[in-house]
Write a protein that holds these residues in place. Structure first.
Motif, PDB file in Angstrom:
ATOM      1  N   GLN A  55     -30.986 -44.304  87.321  1.00 50.27           N
ATOM      2  CA  GLN A  55     -30.505 -43.084  87.947  1.00 50.27           C
ATOM      3  C   GLN A  55     -31.683 -42.284  88.454  1.00 50.27           C
ATOM      4  O   GLN A  55     -32.589 -41.946  87.702  1.00 50.27           O
ATOM      5  CB  GLN A  55     -29.676 -42.267  86.974  1.00 50.27           C
ATOM      6  N   VAL A  56     -31.662 -41.996  89.714  1.00 45.48           N
ATOM      7  CA  VAL A  56     -32.760 -41.287  90.348  1.00 45.48           C
ATOM      8  C   VAL A  56     -32.169 -40.069  91.026  1.00 45.48           C
ATOM      9  O   VAL A  56     -31.120 -40.169  91.662  1.00 45.48           O
ATOM     10  CB  VAL A  56     -33.415 -42.184  91.420  1.00 45.48           C
ATOM     11  N   SER A  57     -32.820 -38.929  90.863  1.00 46.64           N
ATOM     12  CA  SER A  57     -32.294 -37.802  91.616  1.00 46.64           C
ATOM     13  C   SER A  57     -33.049 -37.710  92.927  1.00 46.64           C
ATOM     14  O   SER A  57     -34.269 -37.769  92.970  1.00 46.64           O
ATOM     15  CB  SER A  57     -32.383 -36.509  90.816  1.00 46.64           C
ATOM     16  N   PHE A  58     -32.276 -37.637  93.966  1.00 50.28           N
ATOM     17  CA  PHE A  58     -32.820 -37.629  95.318  1.00 50.28           C
ATOM     18  C   PHE A  58     -32.184 -36.438  96.010  1.00 50.28           C
ATOM     19  O   PHE A  58     -30.973 -36.383  96.164  1.00 50.28           O
ATOM     20  CB  PHE A  58     -32.430 -38.930  96.015  1.00 50.28           C
ATOM     21  N   MET A  59     -33.010 -35.477  96.373  1.00 50.52           N
ATOM     22  CA  MET A  59     -32.497 -34.232  96.941  1.00 50.52           C
ATOM     23  C   MET A  59     -31.503 -33.627  95.956  1.00 50.52           C
ATOM     24  O   MET A  59     -31.799 -33.491  94.808  1.00 50.52           O
ATOM     25  CB  MET A  59     -31.814 -34.466  98.287  1.00 50.52           C
ATOM     26  N   LEU A  63     -28.660 -40.544  92.377  1.00 54.50           N
ATOM     27  CA  LEU A  63     -28.358 -41.897  92.827  1.00 54.50           C
ATOM     28  C   LEU A  63     -28.345 -42.837  91.636  1.00 54.50           C
ATOM     29  O   LEU A  63     -29.123 -42.687  90.700  1.00 54.50           O
ATOM     30  CB  LEU A  63     -29.416 -42.382  93.826  1.00 54.50           C
ATOM     31  N   THR A  64     -27.467 -43.812  91.693  1.00 57.27           N
ATOM     32  CA  THR A  64     -27.409 -44.811  90.637  1.00 57.27           C
ATOM     33  C   THR A  64     -27.688 -46.165  91.243  1.00 57.27           C
ATOM     34  O   THR A  64     -26.912 -46.652  92.060  1.00 57.27           O
ATOM     35  CB  THR A  64     -26.020 -44.815  89.990  1.00 57.27           C
ATOM     36  N   PHE A  65     -28.811 -46.739  90.850  1.00 57.77           N
ATOM     37  CA  PHE A  65     -29.173 -48.031  91.432  1.00 57.77           C
ATOM     38  C   PHE A  65     -28.729 -49.199  90.561  1.00 57.77           C
ATOM     39  O   PHE A  65     -28.796 -50.334  90.992  1.00 57.77           O
ATOM     40  CB  PHE A  65     -30.672 -48.115  91.673  1.00 57.77           C
ATOM     41  N   TYR A 114     -24.986 -53.412  92.840  1.00 53.50           N
ATOM     42  CA  TYR A 114     -25.393 -52.627  91.676  1.00 53.50           C
ATOM     43  C   TYR A 114     -25.284 -51.123  91.896  1.00 53.50           C
ATOM     44  O   TYR A 114     -25.398 -50.362  90.954  1.00 53.50           O
ATOM     45  CB  TYR A 114     -26.841 -52.959  91.304  1.00 53.50           C
ATOM     46  N   SER A 115     -25.101 -50.698  93.163  1.00 50.07           N
ATOM     47  CA  SER A 115     -25.221 -49.252  93.360  1.00 50.07           C
ATOM     48  C   SER A 115     -23.943 -48.527  92.948  1.00 50.07           C
ATOM     49  O   SER A 115     -22.835 -49.025  93.138  1.00 50.07           O
ATOM     50  CB  SER A 115     -25.582 -48.936  94.808  1.00 50.07           C
TER      51      SER A 115
ATOM     52  N   PHE B 456     -39.323 -39.908  98.878  1.00 43.02           N
ATOM     53  CA  PHE B 456     -39.467 -38.690  98.077  1.00 43.02           C
ATOM     54  C   PHE B 456     -39.522 -37.464  98.982  1.00 43.02           C
ATOM     55  O   PHE B 456     -40.574 -36.863  99.156  1.00 43.02           O
ATOM     56  CB  PHE B 456     -40.737 -38.755  97.222  1.00 43.02           C
ATOM     57  N   PRO B 457     -38.400 -37.136  99.585  1.00 39.77           N
ATOM     58  CA  PRO B 457     -38.443 -36.035 100.546  1.00 39.77           C
ATOM     59  C   PRO B 457     -38.525 -34.672  99.871  1.00 39.77           C
ATOM     60  O   PRO B 457     -38.907 -33.695 100.512  1.00 39.77           O
ATOM     61  CB  PRO B 457     -37.126 -36.174 101.305  1.00 39.77           C
TER      62      PRO B 457
END
Lengths: 597, 472, 82
Positions: A55-59, A63-65, A114-115, B456-457
């Motif tokens: 899990q990555v936070s983007f903006m 997101l879950t990869f 996987y997403s 990485f914006p």
């Protein structure tokens, strides 16, 4: 188990692809084999510990990869497996960029599976679309492949756009980008947009015609990859988000029927197989539409089995094209003496897809039909059974008959003998054949992977066996009686793609003519109005300058000159005593001024 | 003094180059001098980033915003200078002058981002434009291309027209508000922004920046100049003035707000027209620089689209996108310059088999184009996504759909270039590619930058928001 | 494989015999099968239902495809100019 050391299998492929151009010489083949193997290993390893990873936070989004659950496991495993078989099949290909594109393609597919959210899904979706386009463009033998690549790209860009608009609208409405089951009861416009976007990749009618077009134009190895990943990944996403959508049942049956009808007519081997993919994916889409546990199991199992046998068929077809350089059934025939081993592989593929007992199609296809009977969609079940008879007609009988039997329609003296087929192609086909047989015979290996484990289904019972054998036997009888009706006729069979193949010209015309015309016109306007007026004004000003200004200037210039002459005459007399006295006077004046000020 | 240091350095550099141009410096000396000067400039702008203050009766403002833009401009120039190598497109005899004008133009641009008064804006804009007017025709004549003179004149004529508009608009603004300072104009004009006179004035002032940015309807010069100018000049024109123009547009747009419906709709129309015009025209082109010119028009439309949301998020998205765009364009132009060591134009066919001639540059080119096309995970995608989503939140549904359609159209010509570079055999007469270590490392750096920005914006956007928030 | 095919090619009567024998065997076997597991009325009450169904399906598909192809859907090989 390993919750915090999640390593995305797609990354292995992507990193592997990026390093690939640097690998040379004797290391290339082991390397080509190693990377898909590692990927497959990682996929299998991850399947032991389901959960949510990466899990990555983007903006503002998370997101879950790595969503690893029952549904994604089976799909990711077969994709990993196919990556090995596909790469093995293409091991002899010298152009490393083909492997590069293929690995990115597989990485996109596994990544999409996987997403757990639409944004990362979209990311991998686009990676798949763009990298697979190159698999078409790399085919230099077919002059039409460049145009076909553009058509493929056009369609998939459109699909990506539908998906993008769908999930952005959904985000606007619900504030969530999670990729989960959509609400069918309160379907909004975004539900349909997302569904259409996914449907396009699954080649659901009426968004299907890119498939035979593209797969028949790709490189030999490229089509082996393509036949596996795009549509089945889309089936996964449909099963994830649109399970139980009634409309998919009817679309799925429509696909199955239309696919098989075109396959009965088609002349190009790979187009024929492409139409059959549409037909087979129709089963899966119908299964997804039914949405019961058994139906989803059936769709997943069928996708698994389908990837293997369809891969096998495409590999066989590829080998035929590799040896003979021809892909039209109307130019082939009588090859059983030249390519007996390929014949065996093609027949294994053919009887697997036709659901022969002991082959993989038997244990998977019947599950969907059983699910539709169980959900009381009897007409659906009968239609699908009819198509399954048609499948045997096409892949089990028509295709081998027209390639390997009958009279030789061309001169094959220049064709490569079977011994010239690279060992890796044969090995890949052997592996795929063995897997088709293994799954059909020892079906628990497939069934243990299915998403819903609490549903028990037993394919091998007397009734089912007798049903299948009757259908197969009488299909063979019908072929025996009417095979004259199914001979290959050279020709193009019109389809929906007419709209954009003929319509595409309009678009191109639009880009070339009105817009370009306007641009040129502007250039002309600039030239005529801009330059002309500029030159005219320039002429005017030059006249004015000559007669008006210069008169004035010359007058003053004369004045200055005269003044200068006067000064020069007055001051520069050339007599040293005057000059010195003037100088001293000036200096004195300056000094005076300086002191006084 | 210290506040003016970067500009001063440029001024001195220009002087040095003027002196150099009096002699006959060898190719290598000149290049080293220019590299040193640009490197110095980059360092100085970096050290001056936190300067604050005003100069010239508050007509010249130095703050983080302006300094950031100066840094960006300096960095972009540095990149252009490095990859343009020995500037094969410019005759040996006038190379020193060429660099002198480049520095003069740079001075104008640097001054532009600090100007907060109409006349200061005008003067700096003219300074930069005049230098460019001269740089465009300074191309080595050869049989393959001899329309650089024509394009130079074209550039000048359009520029003069835009300037005329801008001056006219400025006089309106002055007449309406009685001041030439933006800080006085903005509050006064905000009562008037639906008045025809104010609308006309604002639009006309913007015309000057539309021209710099290559936005519809001030874009007609773009393809011709891109094609006609030397590859190095085009690289400079394609990336660097756009940064400055965006900096000023953000300042000027504070004059407009969402309530000024007429203006907003007008600008929206310009932005959408730019996208369509650029993308559709690019489909039919054969020259790589020309294609990039048209694509630049459509990207400018996108940038304006981001600005039109009139909120901080929109501005920072636009800034982010502009930085990304500059990086992507430079990536592509790097390949173009490297693939044409003889200074000729790059035709589409010349791309054939590039992957065989120089794998790294081909990959760089492909990634740059992928990014321009808006394919994830590069900055082009993230930037477009952010702009579209932000616009969507503001309720621009139809424009967002039109913009999304445009990204789809654009994919064709970008990918067709990649296709030529990868899926075709080497043509016989193709020239060698100059891929020295400097080009290679620069390519790597740019690609990494594009990817980092795309993945990485957050950091970049936060920075943009901080910087803009402090100014607007 | 090749020998097998050639053998059957040389003995067409034998091949036919095996073919029809198999079909007959399948039908006879189906008559002995317990059809009570069938999903629908037709399966339970029509003997050798799936044989009939399979045969009719094929006829429908084959003739529909032929008709479809002759109805104008088939164009020349170079219809799209390739």
């Amino acid at each position: 188990m390993a919750t915090d050391c999640f390593f995305h299998p797609s990354l292995i492929l992507i990193a592997g692809a990026l390093v690939l151009p640097l690998i040379r010489g004797p290391f290339l083949k082991p390397y080509l084999f190693l990377i898909p193997l590692l990927t497959f290993g990682q996929v299998v390893y991850l399947s032991f510990s389901p959960g949510i990873y990466g899990q990555v936070s983007f903006m503002e989004w998370s997101l879950t990869f790595g969503r690893i659950d029952n549904l994604s496991i089976i799909f990711s495993i077969i994709m990993g497996l196919m990556a090995i078989i596909g790469t093995l099949y293409g091991l002899h290909v010298k152009n490393c960029w083909q492997h590069f594109a293929a690995w990115f393609y597989v990485a996109g597919s596994i990544g999409a599976i996987y997403s757990g959210d639409y944004l990362s899904l979209f990311l991998f979706w686009e990676i798949m679309a763009f990298s697979s386009t190159f698999l078409i463009w790399f085919n230099r033998k077919d002059t039409d492949s460049q145009a076909a690549g553009f058509r493929y790209l056009l369609v998939h860009t459109f699909g990506g756009l539908l998906l993008l608009m769908g999930f952005v609208l959904r985000y606007q409405a619900t504030g969530s980008i999670e990729f989960n089951l959509l609400d069918y009861e309160n379907a909004q416009i975004y539900t349909w947009l997302i569904m259409s976007g996914l449907m396009l990749n699954a080649a659901v009618i009426p968004l299907h015609s890119w498939l035979p077009d593209a797969y028949s134009k790709a490189t030999i190895t490229g089509s082996v990859f393509m036949c596996a990943f795009t549509t089945k990944t889309a089936v996964y996403t449909l099963a994830r988000s649109c399970a139980g959508f009634d409309i998919l049942i009817y679309l799925g049956v429509g696909m199955a029927v239309i696919g098989i009808i075109y396959a009965l007519l088609e002349n190009d081997i790979r187009r024929l197989l492409g139409w059959e993919i549409i037909s087979q994916v129709g089963y899966m889409v119908a299964g997804v539409g039914i949405g019961s546990a058994l139906a989803i199991n059936g769709a997943a199992a069928h996708a698994f089995a389908h990837i293997l046998y369809k891969g096998l068929l495409f590999m066989g077809a590829g080998a035929v094209i590799y040896c003979t350089g021809r892909s039209k059934l109307s130019e082939l025939g009588g090859l059983h003496t030249n390519l007996p081993i390929i014949l065996v592989f093609m027949v294994i593929g053919g009887i697997s897809v036709s659901a022969f007992p002991f082959f993989s199609g038997f244990v998977s296809k019947s599950m969907i039909i059983a699910a539709s009977f169980k959900a009381h969609f009897n007409s659906v079940a009968f239609l699908l059974t009819m198509v399954s008879a048609g499948t045997f007609l096409v892949a089990g009988l028509r295709l081998p008959a027209l390639i390997f039997f009958g009279e030789q329609k061309s001169d094959f003296t220049d064709a490569l003998p079977e011994s010239k087929i690279p060992w890796n192609m044969l090995l890949a086909m052997t592996i795929a054949s063995l897997l088709c047989f293994a799954i059909g015979t020892y079906y628990p290996i497939l069934y243990s992977l299915l998403p819903y484990q609490d549903i028990s289904y037993q394919p091998y019972n007397q009734y089912h066996l007798s049903e299948t054998l009757q259908i197969l036997a009488f299909t063979a009888l019908a072929f025996f009686l009417f095979h004259k009706k199914l001979t290959a006729v050279a020709g193009t069979y019109l389809d929906i793609d007419w709209l954009y193949r003929k319509g595409g010209t309009i678009f191109q015309w639009l880009a070339e003519h009105p817009v370009q015309w306007f641009d040129t016109l502007w250039g002309k306007v600039y030239r005529v109005v801009g330059l002309y007026s500029l030159m005219t004004t320039a002429k005017f000003w030059s006249w004015f300058d000559w007669h008006g200004i210069d008169g004035l200037i010359d007058g003053s210039a004369r004045g200055v000159k005269q003044f200068g002459t006067v000064i020069a005459k007055a001051l520069q007399r050339g007599q040293i005593q005057y000059t010195i006295s003037f100088t001293i006077t000036f200096v004195a004046l300056i000094l005076l001024a300086f002191i006084w000020l | 003094m210290l506040l003016f240091l970067p500009e001063l350095i440029i001024l001195i550099s220009a002087l040095i180059l003027f002196l150099v141009s009096l002699g006959t410096p060898s190719e290598k000396t000149l290049r080293n001098i220019v590299l040193c000067l640009t490197g110095l400039l980059l360092l100085v702008t970096l050290t001056c980033i936190n300067n604050k203050g005003t100069l010239f009766f508050a007509a010249y403002q130095i703050d983080l915003y302006s300094q950031l833009f100066k840094l960006l401009i300096a960095a972009a120039t540095f990149i252009v200078i490095v990859f343009s190598g020995n500037t094969p497109g410019i005759g040996q005899r006038i190379r020193a002058e060429y660099y002198m004008f480049l520095f003069t133009g740079l001075l104008g641009l640097m001054m532009l981002v600090s100007s907060v008064e109409l006349l200061a804006i005008f003067i700096s804009l003219e300074l930069s434009s005049f230098a460019l007017y001269i740089m465009v025709p300074m191309r080595q004549s050869s049989g393959a291309h001899d329309y650089h003179l024509e394009s130079g004149i074209k550039y000048l004529l359009f520029g003069v027209m835009a300037t005329g508009f801008m001056l006219f608009g400025m006089s309106y603004l002055f007449g309406l508000t009685g001041s030439t300072y933006l800080k006085d104009i903005i509050p006064s004009i905000s009562y008037l922004y639906n008045q025809p006179a104010a609308v006309t004035g604002i639009i006309m002032v913007m015309a000057g920046f539309f021209y710099k940015l290559g936005l519809f309807p001030f874009h007609f010069w773009v393809p011709d100049i891109y094609e006609g100018a030397a590859n190095e000049t085009t690289s400079f024109v394609a990336a660097i003035p756009k940064l400055a123009a965006v900096a000023l547009l953000i300042r000027l747009l504070a004059m407009v707000s969402v309530d000024g419906q007429i203006l907003v709709n007008l600008l929206l129309l310009c932005s959408i027209c730019s996208m369509f015009y650029g993308n559709l025209s690019a489909l039919a082109q054969k020259d790589v620089k020309r294609i990039l010119g048209y694509s630049g028009i459509s990207h400018a439309g996108f940038i304006l689209f981001g600005l039109l949301t009139f909120n901080l998020e929109g501005y920072s998205n636009a800034l982010y996108y502009t930085i990304g765009y500059a990086a992507m364009t430079l990536t592509c132009f790097l390949t173009i310059c490297a693939a044409t060591p003889n200074g000729n134009n790059l035709k589409l066919e010349d791309l054939k088999g590039l992957h065989g001639r120089s794998p790294l540059l081909a990959l760089t080119f492909a990634l740059g184009l992928f990014s321009l096309a808006g394919i994830p995970p590069f900055v082009g995608f993230t930037g477009k996504l952010m702009i579209l989503i932000n616009a969507f939140k503001q309720g621009y549904v139809v424009p967002v759909i039109l913009a999304a359609l445009n990204t789809a159209i654009a994919i064709y010509y970008y990918l067709s270039m990649v296709r030529l570079a990868y899926c075709s055999d080497d043509s016989k007469e193709s020239v060698m590619v100059s891929d020295g270590w400097s080009n290679k490392s620069l390519a790597l750096l740019l690609v990494l930058f594009i990817i980092t920005m795309g993945i990485f914006p957050t950091w970049f956007l936060d920075m943009a928001a901080t910087v803009i928030g402090a100014t607007v | 494989m090749k020998q097998l095919i050639d053998f059957f090619k040389d003995h067409p009567t034998l091949a036919r015999l095996i073919f029809f024998g198999t079909i007959g065997g399948v039908v006879i076997w189906s008559l002995t099968t317990d059809t009570s597991h069938g999903h629908s009325w037709v399966e339970k009450h029509i003997p050798a239902f799936w044989s009939i169904f399979g045969f009719i399906s094929c006829l429908v598909l084959i003739f529909f495809a032929r008709w479809f192809s002759d109805s104008g859907i088939r164009k020349g090989d170079d219809y799209y100019g390739d």
